[in-house]
Design a protein around this motif. Structure first.
Motif, PDB file in Angstrom:
ATOM      1  N   GLU A  81       9.811  12.751 -32.308  1.00 29.78           N
ATOM      2  CA  GLU A  81      10.190  13.649 -33.392  1.00 29.78           C
ATOM      3  C   GLU A  81      10.626  14.984 -32.792  1.00 29.78           C
ATOM      4  OE1 GLU A  81      10.476  13.139 -36.725  1.00 29.78           O
ATOM      5  OE2 GLU A  81      10.086  11.031 -36.242  1.00 29.78           O
ATOM      6  N   TYR A  82      11.812  15.412 -33.139  1.00 26.94           N
ATOM      7  CA  TYR A  82      12.327  16.675 -32.635  1.00 26.94           C
ATOM      8  C   TYR A  82      12.068  17.745 -33.684  1.00 26.94           C
ATOM      9  CZ  TYR A  82      14.496  13.573 -29.341  1.00 26.94           C
ATOM     10  OH  TYR A  82      14.696  12.627 -28.382  1.00 26.94           O
ATOM     11  N   ASN A  83      11.644  18.904 -33.206  1.00 27.79           N
ATOM     12  CA  ASN A  83      11.347  19.943 -34.185  1.00 27.79           C
ATOM     13  C   ASN A  83      12.550  20.851 -34.400  1.00 27.79           C
ATOM     14  OD1 ASN A  83      11.278  22.273 -32.431  1.00 27.79           O
ATOM     15  ND2 ASN A  83       9.283  21.564 -31.708  1.00 27.79           N
ATOM     16  N   ARG A  84      12.534  21.470 -35.503  1.00 28.11           N
ATOM     17  CA  ARG A  84      13.630  22.329 -35.946  1.00 28.11           C
ATOM     18  C   ARG A  84      13.900  23.450 -34.944  1.00 28.11           C
ATOM     19  NH1 ARG A  84      13.049  25.128 -41.731  1.00 28.11           N
ATOM     20  NH2 ARG A  84      11.136  25.833 -40.786  1.00 28.11           N
ATOM     21  N   ASN A  85      12.851  23.986 -34.341  1.00 24.64           N
ATOM     22  CA  ASN A  85      13.031  25.086 -33.383  1.00 24.64           C
ATOM     23  C   ASN A  85      13.843  24.667 -32.166  1.00 24.64           C
ATOM     24  OD1 ASN A  85      11.658  26.899 -34.998  1.00 24.64           O
ATOM     25  ND2 ASN A  85       9.675  26.410 -34.075  1.00 24.64           N
ATOM     26  N   SER A  86      13.687  23.414 -31.725  1.00 23.21           N
ATOM     27  CA  SER A  86      14.476  22.923 -30.590  1.00 23.21           C
ATOM     28  C   SER A  86      15.957  22.865 -30.956  1.00 23.21           C
ATOM     29  CB  SER A  86      14.004  21.528 -30.180  1.00 23.21           C
ATOM     30  OG  SER A  86      12.676  21.567 -29.736  1.00 23.21           O
ATOM     31  N   PHE A  87      16.247  22.407 -32.153  1.00 19.57           N
ATOM     32  CA  PHE A  87      17.634  22.365 -32.621  1.00 19.57           C
ATOM     33  C   PHE A  87      18.204  23.783 -32.714  1.00 19.57           C
ATOM     34  CE2 PHE A  87      16.651  18.255 -35.158  1.00 19.57           C
ATOM     35  CZ  PHE A  87      16.960  17.460 -34.066  1.00 19.57           C
ATOM     36  N   LEU A  88      17.414  24.695 -33.274  1.00 20.41           N
ATOM     37  CA  LEU A  88      17.873  26.080 -33.449  1.00 20.41           C
ATOM     38  C   LEU A  88      18.125  26.766 -32.106  1.00 20.41           C
ATOM     39  CD1 LEU A  88      15.620  27.143 -36.462  1.00 20.41           C
ATOM     40  CD2 LEU A  88      18.073  26.627 -36.501  1.00 20.41           C
ATOM     41  N   MET A  89      17.271  26.472 -31.126  1.00 26.98           N
ATOM     42  CA  MET A  89      17.456  27.047 -29.797  1.00 26.98           C
ATOM     43  C   MET A  89      18.778  26.561 -29.185  1.00 26.98           C
ATOM     44  SD  MET A  89      14.679  27.123 -26.706  1.00 26.98           S
ATOM     45  CE  MET A  89      15.173  25.882 -25.535  1.00 26.98           C
ATOM     46  N   LEU A  90      19.082  25.297 -29.391  1.00 27.86           N
ATOM     47  CA  LEU A  90      20.333  24.736 -28.877  1.00 27.86           C
ATOM     48  C   LEU A  90      21.536  25.367 -29.584  1.00 27.86           C
ATOM     49  CD1 LEU A  90      21.800  22.785 -27.015  1.00 27.86           C
ATOM     50  CD2 LEU A  90      21.344  20.965 -28.649  1.00 27.86           C
ATOM     51  N   ILE A  91      21.452  25.525 -30.892  1.00 25.03           N
ATOM     52  CA  ILE A  91      22.549  26.144 -31.657  1.00 25.03           C
ATOM     53  C   ILE A  91      22.757  27.587 -31.198  1.00 25.03           C
ATOM     54  CG2 ILE A  91      23.277  26.925 -33.957  1.00 25.03           C
ATOM     55  CD1 ILE A  91      21.745  24.440 -35.074  1.00 25.03           C
ATOM     56  N   GLU A  92      21.659  28.294 -30.988  1.00 16.53           N
ATOM     57  CA  GLU A  92      21.745  29.688 -30.546  1.00 16.53           C
ATOM     58  C   GLU A  92      22.450  29.788 -29.185  1.00 16.53           C
ATOM     59  OE1 GLU A  92      18.428  32.761 -29.050  1.00 16.53           O
ATOM     60  OE2 GLU A  92      18.152  32.090 -31.140  1.00 16.53           O
ATOM     61  N   ALA A  93      22.131  28.892 -28.269  1.00 17.90           N
ATOM     62  CA  ALA A  93      22.763  28.892 -26.946  1.00 17.90           C
ATOM     63  C   ALA A  93      24.251  28.559 -27.058  1.00 17.90           C
ATOM     64  CB  ALA A  93      22.058  27.902 -26.033  1.00 17.90           C
ATOM     65  N   LEU A  94      24.587  27.626 -27.946  1.00 20.89           N
ATOM     66  CA  LEU A  94      26.001  27.277 -28.165  1.00 20.89           C
ATOM     67  C   LEU A  94      26.757  28.464 -28.756  1.00 20.89           C
ATOM     68  CD1 LEU A  94      25.540  23.662 -29.566  1.00 20.89           C
ATOM     69  CD2 LEU A  94      26.759  24.261 -27.453  1.00 20.89           C
ATOM     70  N   ALA A  95      26.149  29.140 -29.705  1.00 19.16           N
ATOM     71  CA  ALA A  95      26.788  30.296 -30.338  1.00 19.16           C
ATOM     72  C   ALA A  95      27.021  31.419 -29.331  1.00 19.16           C
ATOM     73  CB  ALA A  95      25.947  30.795 -31.512  1.00 19.16           C
ATOM     74  N   ALA A  96      26.116  31.537 -28.354  1.00 20.21           N
ATOM     75  CA  ALA A  96      26.261  32.557 -27.315  1.00 20.21           C
ATOM     76  C   ALA A  96      27.292  32.145 -26.258  1.00 20.21           C
ATOM     77  CB  ALA A  96      24.912  32.829 -26.661  1.00 20.21           C
ATOM     78  N   LYS A  97      27.780  30.912 -26.365  1.00 20.77           N
ATOM     79  CA  LYS A  97      28.762  30.366 -25.413  1.00 20.77           C
ATOM     80  C   LYS A  97      28.217  30.415 -23.979  1.00 20.77           C
ATOM     81  CE  LYS A  97      32.358  30.074 -28.363  1.00 20.77           C
ATOM     82  NZ  LYS A  97      32.549  28.820 -29.002  1.00 20.77           N
TER      83      LYS A  97
END
Length: 191
Positions: free
Chosen positions: A153-169
């Motif tokens: 089970e993946y938690n929401r915070n892991s997804f959000l951390m990945l999105i944040e890193a992508l947004a920061a390019k």
């Protein structure tokens, strides 16, 4: 023929006679092939109407093939490793191709707990905008899901951390967030 004629699920396929002519094979060969495709759940014959392509995305074909292909532990580990490598590569594409609006939309779906892991990564692969990566990943995902691995089970915070890193390019942060998400601490920077 399905590809050339741009046939989709629900479309009628040519009759046995037409298939015999177009494929330049005997009618018994066509009949046998159609019977095999029907047993696999890829087509369905409706009496008096014809033969139609079925929606086989939820089909057990992958599981059936997986039992033959993935019989040893090495093959199973190769599927997992290859899926991870493909995901890391399409994340690199997302870094270059995704816009802020796409990432914000994904973030809102994650915050609303509307995506499981497969759906989350499917959204990302759509942003990567590479048809071949998409096809390869979908096949690997289906094989991976057929392995009967304990569901992580993946938690929401892991997804959000990945999105944040992508947004920061930021590629380094993106791959770090991915490794954290997949619990791949043993992978080195070469990946």
């Amino acid at each position: 023929m399905i590809s050339a004629d741009n046939l989709k699920s629900g479309d009628k396929i040519p009759s046995e006679r037409e298939l015999t002519e177009r494929l330049n094979v005997g009618r018994s060969s066509v009949r046998e092939a159609l019977r095999a495709l029907e047993l696999l759940g890829l087509i369905e014959t409706r009496r008096g109407e014809g033969t139609y392509i079925r929606d086989f995305r939820g089909n057990q074909l992958v599981q059936l093939l997986g039992t033959f292909i993935l019989q040893d532990e090495k093959a199973k580990l190769d599927v997992i490793e290859t899926k991870n490598l493909i995901e890391m590569d399409f994340l690199r594409l997302v870094l270059n191709r995704a816009d802020e609006e796409q990432l914000l939309k994904l973030k809102s779906l994650v915050e609303a707990d509307q995506l499981n892991d497969d759906q989350f990564f499917y959204q990302l692969i759509e942003m990567a905008d590479n048809y071949l990566f998409s096809r390869i990943w979908l096949i690997l995902k289906d094989y991976y899901n057929s392995l009967d691995i304990k569901n992580v089970e993946y938690n929401r915070n892991s997804f959000l951390m990945l999105i944040e890193a992508l947004a920061a390019k930021d590629e380094k942060k993106t791959l770090y967030a991915y490794r954290q998400l997949r619990n791949l601490s043993i992978l080195t920077d070469k990946y």
